[in-house]
Design a protein around this motif. Structure first.
Motif, short mmCIF file in Angstrom:
data_model
loop_
_atom_site.label_atom_id
_atom_site.label_comp_id
_atom_site.label_asym_id
_atom_site.label_seq_id
_atom_site.Cartn_x
_atom_site.Cartn_y
_atom_site.Cartn_z
N PHE A 30 0.84 -1.20 0.00
CA PHE A 30 0.00 0.00 0.00
C PHE A 30 0.88 1.26 0.00
CE2 PHE A 30 -2.15 3.32 2.52
CZ PHE A 30 -3.23 3.55 1.68
N PHE A 31 1.92 1.25 0.84
CA PHE A 31 2.82 2.40 0.97
C PHE A 31 3.56 2.64 -0.34
CE2 PHE A 31 6.64 4.52 2.79
CZ PHE A 31 5.98 5.63 3.27
N HIS A 32 4.04 1.54 -0.95
CA HIS A 32 4.77 1.69 -2.21
C HIS A 32 3.84 2.19 -3.32
CE1 HIS A 32 8.32 -0.90 -0.85
NE2 HIS A 32 8.72 0.32 -1.05
N ALA B 99 11.05 10.57 5.62
CA ALA B 99 11.19 9.40 6.50
C ALA B 99 11.41 8.14 5.67
CB ALA B 99 9.94 9.25 7.36
N TYR B 100 10.65 8.04 4.59
CA TYR B 100 10.80 6.88 3.71
C TYR B 100 12.22 6.85 3.11
CZ TYR B 100 10.43 4.00 -0.47
OH TYR B 100 10.66 3.07 -1.44
N LEU B 101 12.66 8.01 2.60
CA LEU B 101 13.98 8.06 1.97
C LEU B 101 15.10 7.83 2.98
CD1 LEU B 101 13.40 11.07 -0.45
CD2 LEU B 101 13.63 8.67 -1.07
N ARG B 102 14.85 8.21 4.25
CA ARG B 102 15.86 8.01 5.30
C ARG B 102 15.99 6.53 5.67
NH1 ARG B 102 18.87 6.62 8.40
NH2 ARG B 102 19.72 7.57 10.31
N ARG B 107 15.71 -0.23 -5.02
CA ARG B 107 15.54 0.46 -6.29
C ARG B 107 14.44 1.53 -6.25
NH1 ARG B 107 15.45 -3.78 -11.05
NH2 ARG B 107 17.25 -4.69 -10.05
N ILE B 108 13.32 1.17 -5.60
CA ILE B 108 12.19 2.13 -5.58
C ILE B 108 12.59 3.39 -4.81
CG2 ILE B 108 9.82 2.49 -4.77
CD1 ILE B 108 9.25 -0.41 -5.33
N LYS B 110 15.56 4.61 -4.43
CA LYS B 110 16.50 5.39 -5.26
C LYS B 110 15.75 6.19 -6.32
CE LYS B 110 20.99 3.20 -4.98
NZ LYS B 110 21.93 2.27 -5.62
N MET B 111 14.76 5.52 -6.93
CA MET B 111 14.00 6.17 -7.98
C MET B 111 13.20 7.36 -7.42
SD MET B 111 11.55 4.19 -10.63
CE MET B 111 10.06 4.33 -9.67
N VAL B 112 12.54 7.10 -6.28
CA VAL B 112 11.76 8.17 -5.64
C VAL B 112 12.69 9.31 -5.25
CG1 VAL B 112 10.34 8.76 -3.62
CG2 VAL B 112 9.93 6.63 -4.85
N GLY B 113 13.89 8.95 -4.72
CA GLY B 113 14.88 9.95 -4.31
C GLY B 113 15.31 10.84 -5.46
N ALA B 114 15.35 10.28 -6.65
CA ALA B 114 15.76 11.07 -7.82
C ALA B 114 14.61 11.91 -8.34
CB ALA B 114 16.27 10.13 -8.91
#
Lengths: 293, 298
Positions: A30-32, B99-102, B107-108, B110-114
């Motif tokens: 869900f989060f992803h 928080a998620y990026l920390r 891969r996901i 990294k992609m979100v971070g970019a």
């Protein structure tokens, strides 16, 4: 234990395992999904900008789509020739580079004084500087324009550059970073006969590269993307910056979105390049200054 | 305090005698202070002073404020509401994303971070142009939602109002806020997070009990800078809002362009500053409470 009991125990164990897996994976999935949807929303307008820039002009008002189906690279050539973009780039580069250089020099000098030297009224002066950080730009817009006009700077580089040469944010950012450098280094240099200016130049600044990079990128992005101030202090088309060039372009063609977006994509590229070059130090600089927790 | 500590005594008393003691700090500060006084402080004070003057009259009055209140009270409240709402949504999103990026790897992440940084590079004027067509009744967003059968294109979402403006502000500001909040989160030692997790704390608990309390300064800075920036943005509301109510910045431009009325324009500017100054006061008090000098001097 009967065979029936064993089978039911086994199936209960499998169900329990499955439930556990599902309870672990469901929030994650869900989060992803949420993150991907968010990422999509961020990318959507950007993708649209690129797609529009590559559309044939006749399809401008066709139902919008996300991925380019046509590649009209010629739009970029037309956009480039539609206005004196070379001149706009030159003006914006002169303005942005001067502002970055000025801010690095003047903000480091002031930040050093606030971080390392004691003098009467220092705390109060620093708080006043911090206070100016919060003043919305349009509050000072009219009097600033009147001053620039009074100085006879309309349609000059001074008008574009001078009001941006110092920023309270830059002083704050560098001061916080300078405070993290141990004073023992300064003291050792002073004992060795180094002057105060030498300490700043030889010790503090080389050790503050992440913060200096962060300030350089911040001020570059701000200067490169600035619209309102250049709009107000320039009338001569040859003194205009890229952002104004895009606006002029819009009027001239009665908003031909394909060309406008081609110009916009081109105008965004230098900012992205600057960030990509300095992003590691930029993030380090932000992380190690007063913006940390 | 140990010499290696970042909060070691970092202020050296300027050594010198007599007038020379003053000279060096003065020389260092002179260009910055001079420019700030001439091109920032003077215009600011002048703006406030002019807001009390009526064109053609010498007397100091509150007439401009009365007129501003009479004509633009709705817009003033609208500006405040949109700014608060946009800042709040952007803050929540940026904290969640940071928080998620920390915490996440892979891969996901990294992609979100970019991807999340993209809006930082796009100036407000371009965001305004993009959003102007993106949010249009038959723009990409409505077409996309119609293809998902979420709306009917015969009755598209009308977004040239506070909804579209809030969406645009959040889109633009959340990235910058995430950058600052993430930098704060990155300074938190892994051991705190691992300790909490080993005691059974889940992600939301780690965010609320560890990450946010330990990064309040960076979150505050992000919130205040975003709020100030939103309150002062002109191009986005100018190009997105159709009709009324609109923001104070648009009213200022309108007052100057069509009426040459600098008095009311300055009064509106001062009112904006007063609204922003609540955030400024909080921030300054926070900074002072942290004893900016005392702490570092140990």
């Amino acid at each position: 234990m009967s065979q029936h009991d064993s089978v039911s125990q086994l199936s209960a164990a499998i169900v329990w395992q499955l439930e556990r897996k599902v309870s672990r994976w469901l929030p994650k999935t869900f989060f992803h999904t949420l993150l991907l949807a968010g990422g999509f929303v961020v990318v959507l307008p950007f993708m649209w900008m690129i797609t529009t820039s590559l559309k044939p002009l006749k399809l401008t008002y066709s139902p919008p789509y996300l991925f380019p189906t046509h590649f009209e690279w010629h739009n970029y050539v037309i956009a480039w020739k539609a206005a004196p973009f070379l001149r706009f780039y030159l003006n914006t580069t002169i303005m942005a580079v001067s502002i970055v250089t000025g801010q690095l020099i003047l903000c480091s000098m002031a930040a050093y004084a606030f971080a390392r030297l004691k003098f009467p009224g220092r705390d109060l002066l620093f708080l006043v500087f911090l206070g100016t950080m919060m003043v919305p730009f349009h509050v000072t817009l009219i009097p600033s324009y009147l001053i620039v006009k009074w100085l006879g700077w309309i349609d000059t580089y001074q008008a574009l550059i001078m009001p941006r040469l110092v920023s309270a944010f830059g002083i704050f950012l560098l001061r916080q970073y300078f405070l993290t450098i141990p004073t023992e280094l300064d003291e050792a240099a002073l004992l060795d006969g180094c002057s105060r200016l030498g300490v700043l130049w030889r010790i503090i600044l080389p050790l503050s590269q992440p913060a200096l990079s962060a300030l350089a990128i911040f001020s570059f992005l701000f200067a490169w993307n600035d619209f309102l101030w250049p709009l107000i202090v320039t009338n001569d088309p040859l003194m205009r910056t890229i952002q104004l060039g895009l606006a002029m372009f819009q009027g001239k063609y009665g908003t031909r979105w394909t060309y406008l977006m081609a110009g916009t994509v081109t105008a965004t590229i230098p900012a992205i390049i600057v960030f990509l070059i300095g992003q590691k130090r930029f993030i380090e600089g932000i992380a190690l200054t007063g913006l940390k927790g | 305090m140990s010499s290696g500590s970042p909060v070691a005594k970092t202020t050296i008393e300027h050594r010198g005698r007599g007038s020379r003691e003053w000279l060096f700090p003065l020389l260092l500060l002179l260009p910055a202070v001079g420019l700030m006084l001439a091109l920032y402080a003077y215009p600011f004070v002048s703006s406030i002073y002019r807001s009390f003057l009526v064109k053609g009259e010498g007397a100091v009055t509150l007439a401009n404020y009365a007129k501003a209140r009479q004509l633009y009270l709705r817009d003033i409240l609208f500006s405040l509401e949109v700014s608060l709402l946009s800042t709040t949504i952007a803050a929540v999103l940026s904290i969640a994303l940071a928080a998620y990026l920390r915490m996440a790897t892979g891969r996901i992440a990294k992609m979100v971070g970019a991807v999340y940084r993209l809006p930082i590079f796009i100036p407000f004027v371009v965001v305004a142009q993009m959003m102007n067509t993106f949010l249009a009744p038959h723009g990409l967003l409505n077409v996309f939602l119609a293809q998902l059968h979420l709306i009917d294109l015969k009755a598209p979402l009308q977004l040239f109002n506070w909804k579209g403006l809030t969406f645009s502000f959040v889109w633009k500001q959340a990235a910058f806020m995430t950058l600052i909040v993430l930098s704060g989160f990155k300074m938190i030692d892994d051991s705190y997070i691992e300790a909490a997790r080993s005691l059974g704390a889940r992600l939301p608990r780690v965010i609320v009990s560890i990450l946010i309390p330990m990064s309040l300064a960076s979150i505050s800075v992000a919130v205040i800078l975003a709020f100030t920036s939103i309150m002062g943005t002109f191009t986005l509301p100018y190009m997105i809002i159709a009709g009324e109510p609109t923001t104070v910045t648009v009213d200022i431009a309108h007052r100057v362009t069509y009426f040459g009325d600098y008095g009311v324009a300055n009064a509106l500017g001062t009112i904006t500053y007063l609204m922003v100054s609540f955030a400024a006061i909080y921030y300054l008090r926070y900074t002072v409470r942290k004893s900016i000098y005392e702490v570092q001097e140990g």
